[in-house]
Design a protein around this motif. Structure first.
Motif, short mmCIF file in Angstrom:
data_model
loop_
_atom_site.label_atom_id
_atom_site.label_comp_id
_atom_site.label_asym_id
_atom_site.label_seq_id
_atom_site.Cartn_x
_atom_site.Cartn_y
_atom_site.Cartn_z
N ALA A 18 -2.05 -6.92 -4.32
CA ALA A 18 -1.03 -6.72 -5.34
C ALA A 18 0.10 -7.71 -5.17
O ALA A 18 0.50 -8.02 -4.04
N PRO A 19 0.64 -8.24 -6.29
CA PRO A 19 1.73 -9.23 -6.18
C PRO A 19 2.95 -8.69 -5.44
O PRO A 19 3.66 -9.45 -4.78
N ASP A 20 3.19 -7.40 -5.55
CA ASP A 20 4.35 -6.79 -4.91
C ASP A 20 3.96 -5.95 -3.70
O ASP A 20 4.61 -4.96 -3.37
N ALA A 21 2.87 -6.35 -3.02
CA ALA A 21 2.38 -5.57 -1.90
C ALA A 21 3.44 -5.36 -0.82
O ALA A 21 3.62 -4.25 -0.30
N ALA A 22 4.19 -6.41 -0.49
CA ALA A 22 5.21 -6.28 0.56
C ALA A 22 6.28 -5.28 0.15
O ALA A 22 6.73 -4.46 0.98
N ALA A 23 6.69 -5.33 -1.12
CA ALA A 23 7.70 -4.38 -1.59
C ALA A 23 7.16 -2.96 -1.54
O ALA A 23 7.89 -2.02 -1.18
N GLN A 24 5.88 -2.77 -1.91
CA GLN A 24 5.29 -1.44 -1.85
C GLN A 24 5.24 -0.91 -0.41
O GLN A 24 5.50 0.27 -0.16
N VAL A 25 4.90 -1.79 0.53
CA VAL A 25 4.85 -1.37 1.93
C VAL A 25 6.23 -0.93 2.39
O VAL A 25 6.39 0.13 3.02
N ARG A 26 7.25 -1.73 2.09
CA ARG A 26 8.60 -1.39 2.53
C ARG A 26 9.11 -0.11 1.87
O ARG A 26 9.84 0.66 2.47
N GLN A 27 8.70 0.10 0.62
CA GLN A 27 9.10 1.33 -0.05
C GLN A 27 8.46 2.54 0.64
O GLN A 27 9.09 3.59 0.81
N ALA A 28 7.20 2.40 1.05
CA ALA A 28 6.49 3.51 1.69
C ALA A 28 6.89 3.70 3.14
O ALA A 28 6.88 4.83 3.65
N ALA A 29 7.24 2.58 3.81
CA ALA A 29 7.47 2.65 5.26
C ALA A 29 8.93 2.59 5.65
O ALA A 29 9.28 3.02 6.76
N GLY A 30 9.80 2.06 4.78
CA GLY A 30 11.16 1.79 5.21
C GLY A 30 11.16 0.55 6.08
O GLY A 30 10.34 -0.35 5.92
N ALA A 31 12.08 0.48 7.04
CA ALA A 31 12.09 -0.65 7.97
C ALA A 31 10.82 -0.63 8.80
O ALA A 31 10.46 0.41 9.37
N VAL A 32 10.13 -1.75 8.86
CA VAL A 32 8.83 -1.81 9.55
C VAL A 32 9.05 -2.23 11.01
O VAL A 32 9.29 -3.41 11.29
N TRP A 33 8.91 -1.28 11.91
CA TRP A 33 9.10 -1.55 13.33
C TRP A 33 7.81 -1.88 14.05
O TRP A 33 7.81 -2.48 15.12
N ALA A 34 6.67 -1.46 13.48
CA ALA A 34 5.40 -1.71 14.16
C ALA A 34 4.30 -1.96 13.15
O ALA A 34 4.16 -1.21 12.17
N VAL A 35 3.54 -3.03 13.37
CA VAL A 35 2.36 -3.35 12.57
C VAL A 35 1.19 -3.53 13.52
O VAL A 35 1.29 -4.23 14.54
N ILE A 36 0.07 -2.90 13.21
CA ILE A 36 -1.18 -3.12 13.94
C ILE A 36 -2.14 -3.82 13.00
O ILE A 36 -2.53 -3.26 11.98
N ASP A 37 -2.49 -5.06 13.33
CA ASP A 37 -3.37 -5.86 12.48
C ASP A 37 -4.80 -5.70 12.98
O ASP A 37 -5.18 -6.24 14.02
N CYS A 38 -5.61 -4.98 12.21
CA CYS A 38 -7.00 -4.74 12.58
C CYS A 38 -7.95 -5.75 11.96
O CYS A 38 -9.17 -5.58 12.03
N VAL A 39 -7.41 -6.79 11.35
CA VAL A 39 -8.20 -7.88 10.77
C VAL A 39 -8.10 -9.12 11.64
O VAL A 39 -9.10 -9.68 12.09
N GLY A 40 -6.88 -9.58 11.87
CA GLY A 40 -6.68 -10.75 12.72
C GLY A 40 -7.01 -12.06 12.05
O GLY A 40 -7.40 -13.02 12.72
N ALA A 41 -6.85 -12.14 10.75
CA ALA A 41 -6.97 -13.41 10.02
C ALA A 41 -5.60 -14.05 9.94
O ALA A 41 -4.56 -13.37 10.07
N ALA A 42 -5.57 -15.36 9.70
CA ALA A 42 -4.29 -16.05 9.62
C ALA A 42 -3.38 -15.40 8.57
O ALA A 42 -2.18 -15.20 8.80
N SER A 43 -3.95 -15.05 7.42
CA SER A 43 -3.13 -14.48 6.35
C SER A 43 -2.59 -13.10 6.70
O SER A 43 -1.46 -12.76 6.34
N THR A 44 -3.39 -12.30 7.40
CA THR A 44 -2.91 -10.95 7.74
C THR A 44 -1.88 -11.00 8.87
O THR A 44 -0.94 -10.20 8.88
N VAL A 45 -2.03 -11.94 9.80
CA VAL A 45 -1.03 -12.09 10.85
C VAL A 45 0.31 -12.52 10.24
O VAL A 45 1.37 -11.99 10.59
N GLN A 46 0.24 -13.46 9.31
CA GLN A 46 1.46 -13.90 8.64
C GLN A 46 2.10 -12.75 7.88
O GLN A 46 3.33 -12.56 7.93
#
Length: 372
Positions: free
Chosen positions: A231-259
């Motif tokens: 989604a174009p606004d994926a980051a905004a949706q995540v922040r709306q659902a999570a608030g301040a993001v203190w922890a991310v667990i990346d279960c993919v490990g691709a360059a794009s997901t790490v970024q």
């Protein structure tokens, strides 16, 4: 003994019939009841990891030799023991096999961190694994009680469960209890991560995943929100659902997901990488201390962590991830389906599976049909 082996990297698995080994010393021979099909199996079968920029980490560089029987998520039933095995390990008992075995002699192994040994002897990678009707555990200490879990429920805990459990334990307890955790990728690893986060007291889990079916599975596993990664606004949706993001667990490990994970973090946040998809990315070193973020890898886990994980599973009964059982002779098609992204949850190879069975259980009591 029937096994399905990698004879040449990238080529179809070969069916091999060999004498069933007789256990020696402290070894235990088990009849394989369930063997999970993991993305690490795909990397091993293909023969390399993508390091980005046309660079590859070849399996030969890691010390992998062929032929190799894949499979490191293994539940088996004891059928024979060596003369040095303790009497409490008896025929008919069912165990989860800890596969991340080290040399047993170096200081890392003596510290109980065999998964970090520089001369590993992992099952399914450096020695024969679970894509077989029998497997040898080199010592009884690597057998972990599964209680009343079905084999296909228990098998994924040896890798996807242990890896995510170890990653979650790196998050400070106050952050885990008071903040949201964002999980990137709803494959077998990510779904397991959601269930264990909930079991360990995380009050708000937000999944980021492009596939709709997998987002649905994440919600069924206990995620509070599942955001379309495309989604174009994926980051905004995540922040709306999570608030301040203190922890991310990346279960993919691709360059794009790490970024994406780094971009989501608030000041002081933590990114934990467990996926091995690969690639490379650019990083501005100055921004890491300025934002006070941490980037850490979590590589499977040690034997004590697996025992603690299984105690947690018995005590708190987290939701089981979706499993699909297939016959052992379907190992090649299982790898192909996983590589093509056609799997929700975990594929499990078993001796008498029904290949058409699938269930998306809500609790451990609502399991998929057995593989045996």
């Amino acid at each position: 003994m029937i096994s399905y082996q990698v004879r040449a990297f990238g080529e179809p698995l070969a069916r091999a019939q060999t004498p069933t080994p007789a256990p020696e010393g402290g070894q235990v021979l088990l009849r394989v009841l369930a063997a999970g099909v993991c993305h690490t199996d795909i990397h091993t079968w293909e023969g390399s990891y993508d390091l980005g920029g046309d660079k590859r980490l070849r399996m030969q560089q890691r010390g992998v030799t062929l032929p190799l029987t894949l499979g490191h998520e293994i539940v088996g039933e004891v059928v024979a023991t060596g003369p040095d095995v303790p009497e409490h390990v008896r025929s008919g008992q069912r165990y989860l096999v800890y596969p991340w075995i080290g040399c047993g002699e170096c200081k890392v192994c003596r510290r109980g961190r065999e998964n970090l040994c520089a001369a590993p002897r992992f099952l399914g990678i450096f020695r024969p694994g679970g894509y077989s009707d029998h497997v040898v555990a080199p010592h009884a200490r690597y057998l972990v009680d599964i209680g009343d879990l079905r084999p296909e429920q228990a098998a994924p805990y040896a890798c996807s469960g242990l890896t995510t459990y170890s990653a979650i334990r790196k998050i400070p307890q106050d952050v885990l209890a008071e903040e949201s955790v964002v999980v990137i990728g709803a494959g077998g690893l990510g779904l397991m991560c959601v269930t264990l986060l909930r079991a360990l007291g995380c009050g708000n889990v937000v999944m980021v995943e492009p596939d709709g079916a997998r987002r649905g599975a994440a919600l069924a596993a206990g995620a509070h929100a599942a955001v379309d990664a495309g989604a174009p606004d994926a980051a905004a949706q995540v922040r709306q659902a999570a608030g301040a993001v203190w922890a991310v667990i990346d279960c993919v490990g691709a360059a794009s997901t790490v970024q994406r994970g780094m971009d989501l973090l608030t000041k002081g946040g933590q990114l934990i990488l467990v996926g091995l998809f690969g690639g490379e990315l650019s990083l501005s070193p100055a921004l890491v201390p300025m934002r006070a973020i941490s980037i850490e890898g979590a590589y499977i886990g040690n034997l004590d962590e697996l025992k603690a994980l299984m105690a947690l599973v018995r005590d708190r009964k987290p939701r089981a991830i979706p499993t699909t059982c297939r016959c052992l002779d379907g190992a090649q098609s299982a790898l192909a389906d996983l590589a093509a992204g056609r799997v929700v949850g975990r594929l499990i190879l078993g001796p008498d599976a029904d290949p058409s069975s699938r269930a998306v259980p809500a609790t451990l009591e609502q399991a998929s049909p057995p593989c045996n």
